[in-house]
Design a protein around this motif. Structure first.
Motif, PDB file in Angstrom:
ATOM      1  N   LEU A  53     -17.017  11.575 -14.170  1.00  0.00           N
ATOM      2  CA  LEU A  53     -15.362  11.349 -15.081  1.00  0.00           C
ATOM      3  C   LEU A  53     -15.622  11.784 -16.303  1.00  0.00           C
ATOM      4  CD1 LEU A  53     -12.837   9.837 -14.944  1.00  0.00           C
ATOM      5  CD2 LEU A  53     -13.828   7.779 -15.359  1.00  0.00           C
ATOM      6  N   ILE A  54     -16.642  11.269 -17.112  1.00  0.00           N
ATOM      7  CA  ILE A  54     -16.902  11.826 -18.508  1.00  0.00           C
ATOM      8  C   ILE A  54     -16.859  13.397 -18.630  1.00  0.00           C
ATOM      9  CG2 ILE A  54     -18.212  11.666 -20.438  1.00  0.00           C
ATOM     10  CD1 ILE A  54     -18.911   8.720 -19.787  1.00  0.00           C
ATOM     11  N   ILE A  55     -17.562  14.010 -17.945  1.00  0.00           N
ATOM     12  CA  ILE A  55     -17.968  15.349 -17.965  1.00  0.00           C
ATOM     13  C   ILE A  55     -16.471  16.053 -17.756  1.00  0.00           C
ATOM     14  CG2 ILE A  55     -19.075  17.525 -16.849  1.00  0.00           C
ATOM     15  CD1 ILE A  55     -21.517  15.832 -16.567  1.00  0.00           C
TER      16      ILE A  55
ATOM     17  N   MET B 185     -14.699   0.449  -6.591  1.00  0.00           N
ATOM     18  CA  MET B 185     -13.799   1.472  -5.651  1.00  0.00           C
ATOM     19  C   MET B 185     -12.731   2.018  -6.484  1.00  0.00           C
ATOM     20  SD  MET B 185     -15.498   1.302  -3.048  1.00  0.00           S
ATOM     21  CE  MET B 185     -14.528   2.270  -1.985  1.00  0.00           C
ATOM     22  N   LEU B 186     -12.107   1.260  -7.552  1.00  0.00           N
ATOM     23  CA  LEU B 186     -11.012   1.550  -8.489  1.00  0.00           C
ATOM     24  C   LEU B 186     -11.429   3.109  -8.944  1.00  0.00           C
ATOM     25  CD1 LEU B 186      -8.130   1.729  -9.688  1.00  0.00           C
ATOM     26  CD2 LEU B 186      -9.031  -0.008 -11.264  1.00  0.00           C
ATOM     27  N   PHE B 187     -12.621   2.785  -9.638  1.00  0.00           N
ATOM     28  CA  PHE B 187     -12.831   3.712 -10.626  1.00  0.00           C
ATOM     29  C   PHE B 187     -13.606   5.312  -9.613  1.00  0.00           C
ATOM     30  CE2 PHE B 187     -13.423   0.692 -13.842  1.00  0.00           C
ATOM     31  CZ  PHE B 187     -12.849   1.378 -15.058  1.00  0.00           C
ATOM     32  N   ARG B 188     -13.953   4.871  -8.548  1.00  0.00           N
ATOM     33  CA  ARG B 188     -14.309   5.998  -7.733  1.00  0.00           C
ATOM     34  C   ARG B 188     -12.965   6.846  -7.150  1.00  0.00           C
ATOM     35  NH1 ARG B 188     -18.437   2.561  -6.752  1.00  0.00           N
ATOM     36  NH2 ARG B 188     -20.550   3.425  -6.636  1.00  0.00           N
TER      37      ARG B 188
ATOM     38  N   ALA C  42     -12.089  10.561  -8.477  1.00  0.00           N
ATOM     39  CA  ALA C  42     -11.689  11.665  -7.352  1.00  0.00           C
ATOM     40  C   ALA C  42     -10.596  12.223  -7.725  1.00  0.00           C
ATOM     41  CB  ALA C  42     -11.724  10.908  -5.889  1.00  0.00           C
ATOM     42  N   ASN C  43      -9.569  11.579  -8.312  1.00  0.00           N
ATOM     43  CA  ASN C  43      -8.291  12.195  -8.733  1.00  0.00           C
ATOM     44  C   ASN C  43      -8.455  13.381 -10.061  1.00  0.00           C
ATOM     45  OD1 ASN C  43      -5.359  11.265  -7.448  1.00  0.00           O
ATOM     46  ND2 ASN C  43      -7.100   9.848  -7.076  1.00  0.00           N
ATOM     47  N   VAL C  44      -9.419  12.820 -10.946  1.00  0.00           N
ATOM     48  CA  VAL C  44      -9.542  13.294 -12.169  1.00  0.00           C
ATOM     49  C   VAL C  44     -10.178  14.684 -11.661  1.00  0.00           C
ATOM     50  CG1 VAL C  44     -10.669  13.415 -14.338  1.00  0.00           C
ATOM     51  CG2 VAL C  44      -9.304  11.559 -13.568  1.00  0.00           C
TER      52      VAL C  44
END
Length: 291
Positions: free
Chosen positions: A271-273, A221-224, A228-230
Motif C-alpha cells: 500500500l505504501i509503495i 480484511m478491510l485494508f486488504r 487491492a483497489n489502490v
C-alpha cells in the motif's frame, strides 16, 4: 518449479477472497467516493452468520441466502446511519462514523461468538486433495476460486447490463448531473451499498470455509480490500479484481520465501509503495470507475 507453482496457486486462492472483497469495496466507493470502514466488519458478519446457520444444521442453500440477505440489510443500515447524515459534510465525518459502526459490529460479534477463531468441518466440500497441472488443491480451494469467478461475472452483468448498473455508473461519474437526468441518486447509493455488503458477506463465507473466522479480522480484511483497489486504481472493478489476485500471490510468496510473520505486514508495504510511486494506481484505472 513445482514449489513456485504451488505457492502461486495458493496465492490465487487467497487472492480470490481479496478480489471479491475488493469488488464490493470498489462499488460502494465508486458511487459515493468515500471509504466504508465497515466493509471489513460486514465480511466478518457474513462468515459468522454462515457459521451459525450451518451449526444449526440448516441446509447450505438457506445459509447462503441468509448471509446474502444479512449482508444487504447491514449495507443498507450502514449507508443510512454512517453516510447519509454526512453526505454534505467533509469525508472525515463519514470515515469516523463508519469506523465507529465497524467497531460496534466487531465487539457485538465478539460478545456473541467469543474471541476464538471459528472454523467449520469440511461439510459442504470435503478437504480432498485434487491434482491440478502439477499442483494440488483442496476441493474447498476449488470452491473458493469458482465462487470468486461467479461473483465477478455476476457483478459485471449487473453493472454493465442492467439499469441499476448504468445508473450507478452515472452517479459515480457525476452525481448532480445524474439527479438532473431523473436518476434517484440516494436510492442508487443505497442499492450499491446493499450489493457491496452482500459481496463482502460472501467473502466472509469463503474465509470461513478455508481458514475460519474470528470477530476481529475485519480490519485486516478491510485494508486488504483497500490495498487491492489502490494497486490498479481506486473505484475500478477490473482493477479491484486484478489487485486482489496480485495481493494474494504477493502475500503467499512473502510467507513462503521470507517469513510467514511478515505476511500481514506485506499488505501495508504494498500500500505504501503504490501510494508513493503511483498514487493513481499502476494502470491508472481509477478514472474508468466500473468499466
Amino acid at each position: 518449479m513445482n514449489e513456485l507453482a504451488q505457492v502461486t496457486m495458493n496465492g490465487l486462492v487467497e487472492g480470490s477472497v481479496y478480489a471479491i472483497l475488493a469488488l464490493g469495496f470498489a462499488l460502494s466507493f465508486g458511487v459515493l467516493r468515500k471509504v466504508n470502514f465497515a466493509h471489513g466488519a460486514t465480511c466478518v458478519v457474513g462468515g459468522s452468520g454462515y457459521f451459525l446457520i450451518v451449526k444449526l444444521s440448516l441446509p447450505v442453500w438457506i445459509a447462503i441466502i441468509g448471509v446474502l440477505c444479512a449482508g444487504a440489510l447491514l449495507g443498507f443500515a450502514v449507508e443510512k446511519v454512517a453516510f447519509k447524515p454526512f453526505r454534505q459534510s467533509p469525508p472525515l465525518f463519514a470515515i469516523v462514523s463508519s469506523l465507529a459502526v465497524a467497531m460496534i459490529i466487531e465487539n457485538v460479534l465478539a460478545a456473541v461468538f467469543g474471541e476464538q477463531t471459528r472454523s467449520l468441518s469440511p461439510g459442504i466440500a470435503r478437504r480432498l486433495v485434487v491434482p491440478f497441472f502439477g499442483v494440488t488443491l483442496t476441493t474447498v480451494q476449488l470452491l473458493i476460486i469458482s465462487v470468486a469467478l461467479l461473483v465477478a461475472g455476476l457483478m459485471y452483468l449487473v453493472v454493465a447490463r442492467t439499469d441499476l448498473g448504468r445508473q450507478a455508473i452515472a452517479v459515480a461519474d457525476d452525481a448532480e448531473a445524474a439527479i438532473t437526468w431523473g436518476i434517484d441518486g440516494p436510492k442508487i447509493v443505497s442499492a450499491a451499498f446493499m450489493l457491496s455488503s452482500s459481496v463482502a458477506a460472501v467473502a466472509g463465507c469463503l474465509v470461513s470455509f478455508d481458514l475460519g473466522v474470528d470477530s476481529h479480522m475485519g480490519t485486516g480484511m478491510l485494508f486488504r480490500a483497500f490495498t487491492a483497489n489502490v494497486i490498479f486504481g481506486v473505484g475500478s472493478l477490473p482493477g479491484a479484481l486484478l489487485g486482489g489476485l496480485l495481493l494474494g500471490i504477493t502475500e503467499n510468496f512473502v510467507a513462503a520465501f521470507v517469513s510467514s510473520q511478515y505476511k500481514s505486514a506485506c499488505t501495508f508495504v504494498v500500500l505504501i509503495i503504490v501510494l508513493l510511486v503511483k498514487p493513481h494506481g499502476i494502470l491508472n484505472l481509477q478514472n474508468r470507475r466500473f468499466s
